[in-house]
Write a protein that holds these residues in place. Sequence first.
Motif, PDB file in Angstrom:
ATOM      1  N   ALA A 115       0.810  -1.221   0.000  1.00  0.00           N
ATOM      2  CA  ALA A 115       0.000   0.000   0.000  1.00  0.00           C
ATOM      3  C   ALA A 115       0.848   1.278   0.000  1.00  0.00           C
ATOM      4  N   SER A 116       1.970   1.277   0.732  1.00  0.00           N
ATOM      5  CA  SER A 116       2.752   2.522   0.804  1.00  0.00           C
ATOM      6  C   SER A 116       3.369   2.852  -0.556  1.00  0.00           C
ATOM      7  N   LEU A 117       3.719   1.824  -1.312  1.00  0.00           N
ATOM      8  CA  LEU A 117       4.283   2.047  -2.644  1.00  0.00           C
ATOM      9  C   LEU A 117       3.202   2.537  -3.620  1.00  0.00           C
ATOM     10  N   ILE A 118       2.043   1.928  -3.538  1.00  0.00           N
ATOM     11  CA  ILE A 118       0.927   2.318  -4.410  1.00  0.00           C
ATOM     12  C   ILE A 118       0.541   3.771  -4.141  1.00  0.00           C
ATOM     13  N   ARG A 119       0.517   4.093  -2.878  1.00  0.00           N
ATOM     14  CA  ARG A 119       0.178   5.446  -2.456  1.00  0.00           C
ATOM     15  C   ARG A 119       1.174   6.464  -3.025  1.00  0.00           C
ATOM     16  N   PHE A 120       2.440   6.046  -3.060  1.00  0.00           N
ATOM     17  CA  PHE A 120       3.473   6.912  -3.594  1.00  0.00           C
ATOM     18  C   PHE A 120       3.325   7.087  -5.108  1.00  0.00           C
ATOM     19  N   TYR A 121       3.147   6.005  -5.813  1.00  0.00           N
ATOM     20  CA  TYR A 121       3.068   6.068  -7.278  1.00  0.00           C
ATOM     21  C   TYR A 121       1.741   6.624  -7.797  1.00  0.00           C
ATOM     22  N   PHE A 122       0.668   6.349  -7.063  1.00  0.00           N
ATOM     23  CA  PHE A 122      -0.663   6.760  -7.532  1.00  0.00           C
ATOM     24  C   PHE A 122      -1.333   7.623  -6.469  1.00  0.00           C
ATOM     25  N   PRO A 123      -1.086   8.935  -6.526  1.00  0.00           N
ATOM     26  CA  PRO A 123      -1.594   9.836  -5.480  1.00  0.00           C
ATOM     27  C   PRO A 123      -3.114   9.733  -5.301  1.00  0.00           C
ATOM     28  N   GLU A 124      -3.825   9.324  -6.353  1.00  0.00           N
ATOM     29  CA  GLU A 124      -5.289   9.219  -6.231  1.00  0.00           C
ATOM     30  C   GLU A 124      -5.707   8.156  -5.207  1.00  0.00           C
ATOM     31  N   THR A 125      -4.756   7.311  -4.780  1.00  0.00           N
ATOM     32  CA  THR A 125      -5.112   6.280  -3.787  1.00  0.00           C
ATOM     33  C   THR A 125      -4.842   6.749  -2.347  1.00  0.00           C
ATOM     34  N   ARG A 126      -4.406   8.000  -2.191  1.00  0.00           N
ATOM     35  CA  ARG A 126      -4.037   8.488  -0.857  1.00  0.00           C
ATOM     36  C   ARG A 126      -5.187   8.452   0.142  1.00  0.00           C
ATOM     37  N   GLU A 127      -6.358   8.805  -0.388  1.00  0.00           N
ATOM     38  CA  GLU A 127      -7.537   8.837   0.466  1.00  0.00           C
ATOM     39  C   GLU A 127      -7.774   7.503   1.163  1.00  0.00           C
ATOM     40  N   ARG A 128      -7.441   6.427   0.483  1.00  0.00           N
ATOM     41  CA  ARG A 128      -7.626   5.100   1.074  1.00  0.00           C
ATOM     42  C   ARG A 128      -6.281   4.497   1.491  1.00  0.00           C
ATOM     43  N   ASP A 129      -5.286   5.363   1.672  1.00  0.00           N
ATOM     44  CA  ASP A 129      -3.975   4.908   2.142  1.00  0.00           C
ATOM     45  C   ASP A 129      -3.331   3.843   1.270  1.00  0.00           C
ATOM     46  N   GLY A 130      -3.506   3.983  -0.028  1.00  0.00           N
ATOM     47  CA  GLY A 130      -2.838   3.061  -0.945  1.00  0.00           C
ATOM     48  C   GLY A 130      -3.576   1.755  -1.176  1.00  0.00           C
ATOM     49  N   ILE A 131      -4.757   1.634  -0.582  1.00  0.00           N
ATOM     50  CA  ILE A 131      -5.583   0.450  -0.845  1.00  0.00           C
ATOM     51  C   ILE A 131      -6.527   0.807  -1.991  1.00  0.00           C
ATOM     52  N   ILE A 132      -6.513  -0.017  -3.027  1.00  0.00           N
ATOM     53  CA  ILE A 132      -7.347   0.258  -4.197  1.00  0.00           C
ATOM     54  C   ILE A 132      -8.725  -0.358  -3.961  1.00  0.00           C
ATOM     55  N   GLU A 133      -9.709   0.510  -3.692  1.00  0.00           N
ATOM     56  CA  GLU A 133     -11.055  -0.019  -3.415  1.00  0.00           C
ATOM     57  C   GLU A 133     -12.092   0.936  -4.001  1.00  0.00           C
ATOM     58  N   SER A 134     -13.301   0.426  -4.233  1.00  0.00           N
ATOM     59  CA  SER A 134     -14.308   1.233  -4.919  1.00  0.00           C
ATOM     60  C   SER A 134     -15.531   1.481  -4.045  1.00  0.00           C
ATOM     61  N   PRO A 135     -16.294   2.533  -4.360  1.00  0.00           N
ATOM     62  CA  PRO A 135     -17.502   2.814  -3.569  1.00  0.00           C
ATOM     63  C   PRO A 135     -18.643   1.837  -3.860  1.00  0.00           C
ATOM     64  N   LEU A 136     -19.483   1.685  -2.849  1.00  0.00           N
ATOM     65  CA  LEU A 136     -20.730   0.930  -3.001  1.00  0.00           C
ATOM     66  C   LEU A 136     -21.837   1.985  -2.934  1.00  0.00           C
ATOM     67  N   THR A 137     -22.569   2.154  -4.026  1.00  0.00           N
ATOM     68  CA  THR A 137     -23.472   3.288  -4.136  1.00  0.00           C
ATOM     69  C   THR A 137     -24.922   2.840  -4.290  1.00  0.00           C
ATOM     70  N   CYS A 138     -25.806   3.413  -3.469  1.00  0.00           N
ATOM     71  CA  CYS A 138     -27.232   3.111  -3.598  1.00  0.00           C
ATOM     72  C   CYS A 138     -27.746   3.806  -4.856  1.00  0.00           C
ATOM     73  N   ILE A 139     -28.415   3.061  -5.735  1.00  0.00           N
ATOM     74  CA  ILE A 139     -28.901   3.667  -6.981  1.00  0.00           C
ATOM     75  C   ILE A 139     -30.425   3.526  -7.080  1.00  0.00           C
ATOM     76  N   SER A 140     -31.103   4.214  -6.161  1.00  0.00           N
ATOM     77  CA  SER A 140     -32.561   4.068  -6.104  1.00  0.00           C
ATOM     78  C   SER A 140     -33.258   4.734  -7.296  1.00  0.00           C
ATOM     79  N   LEU A 141     -32.641   5.777  -7.849  1.00  0.00           N
ATOM     80  CA  LEU A 141     -33.263   6.416  -9.020  1.00  0.00           C
ATOM     81  C   LEU A 141     -33.244   5.467 -10.216  1.00  0.00           C
ATOM     82  N   MET A 142     -32.124   4.765 -10.349  1.00  0.00           N
ATOM     83  CA  MET A 142     -32.010   3.778 -11.422  1.00  0.00           C
ATOM     84  C   MET A 142     -33.025   2.657 -11.220  1.00  0.00           C
TER      85      MET A 142
END
Length: 445
Positions: free
Chosen positions: A54-81
């Motif tokens: 994770a620390s390496l991923i965080r360094f190379y891909f700043p967009e993963t900083r929010e999750r501390d270098g863990i690549i994970e995705s949101p789970l989103t309620c889609i009630s309109l759909m």
Amino acid sequence: MQYKVNCLVMERLKNAEECFYGNEKKKSIREWIENMPVSIDSIKDAQERLARFASLIRFYFPETRERDGIIESPLTCISLMKEQLKNELGIAAPGQLFLKQDSHLAVAGSVKARGGIYEVLKHTEDLLVQEMGWDINEDYALLAEKKYRDFLSQYTIQVGSTGNLGMSIGIMSAKLGYKVIVHMSSDAKDWKKNLLRQSGVTVMEYADDYSKAVEEGRKMSQMDKNSYFVDDENSINLFLGYTVAAFRLQEQLKEMNIPVDEEHPLFLYIPCGVGGAPGGITYGVKYVFQENAYCYFVEPTQACCMLLGMASGEHNGISVKDIGLSGKTEADGLAVARPSRLVGKFMEPILDGLFTVEDKYLFRYMKQLYETEGIFIEPSACAGFAGYCNLFQQSITKDYPKVSGIEKKAYQGTHIVWATGGSLVPEEEKKKYLGMALEENGWNI
Ligand SMILES: *Cc1c(COP(=O)(O)O)cnc(C)c1O
């Protein structure tokens, strides 16, 4: 299970008509857990390896900083759909509908950021431990140093792909310092090839399908002792990378106070190509939620390789071309004619069923999701919606829901459509896709 396989399934498959296959070989969860072919320890090991990197991923891909270098995705309620599907298609629309946005995973913009990246990291760690005496307790951010990059640059990573796997392997491997060769099938989109070339990846193009690209890549890699081939048709490491999703999902559901139990079962609908991604996710999810999770795969009518392999019992011994189908689909991530050698067999005791879907519906779901929720995902990634929409369509699943006892439960349950790719699609391509949605469905602009 009492559900009797409709002997019309084969006929419908051959005619490229939408259909459903309820897995008749499913066993009790207890029995499966006692005989799991891939141990839970190896899944935990994969999870720990991702944490080490994770620390390496965080360094190379700043967009993963929010999750501390863990690549994970949101789970989103889609009630309109959900409302839209109910109103426009007149479907039952049971329970609460969620979108698992692997379409928006960092680095690769698709579900391949799980399996593909994991396998590259696993190989990297193995190499470093064997050849450089790397200590796994070290801070992995050190691997960005010249010494390690120079070491990795002596090695090559190769992969055969319809596009997204190539992007995940290519982007990650090039970043780490490897030489990379991606063997692309004819289905692969130009923008994916271009993006890879810009990242310094060598792209080899084939006029043939995915299996051919894999075969050629495998051959070329075998000729070079410093080359490693990520084998989408056979790789246990890819599979392990995908299984980790289940533990992450469990955490997310807990954080969102969404119960999963006998009264509130979980339903997953996952697009399927060669089977690794949906197979790994299902494997983990069945372990975590046991009899309270129901998992369904969805494939294009022309590329229904997993359904064909499972229903016939032939697995990778049969190709959709053997029954007169083309293997071609606009859903490039799913354009696979022959399933994984491993995954079909892993799925036999646990998978609940498989659906097929016509391309035109993928475009329709894509547009509906974009218009109701403002979320864009690529056509392949929309296949899961067909599972949710058709589970209670009598014309497709016949008496399956009633016989398997899920009819009532589904209304109290949580339904997750697994969105597998789309966030890296360039704006121009998005517009093209949304235009195609109108055309494919004969709508006026
Ligand atoms: C690869 C992919 C899938 C399916 O994964 P498999 O491992 O091939 O079954 C689904 N959707 C998208 C967008 C993909 O790239």
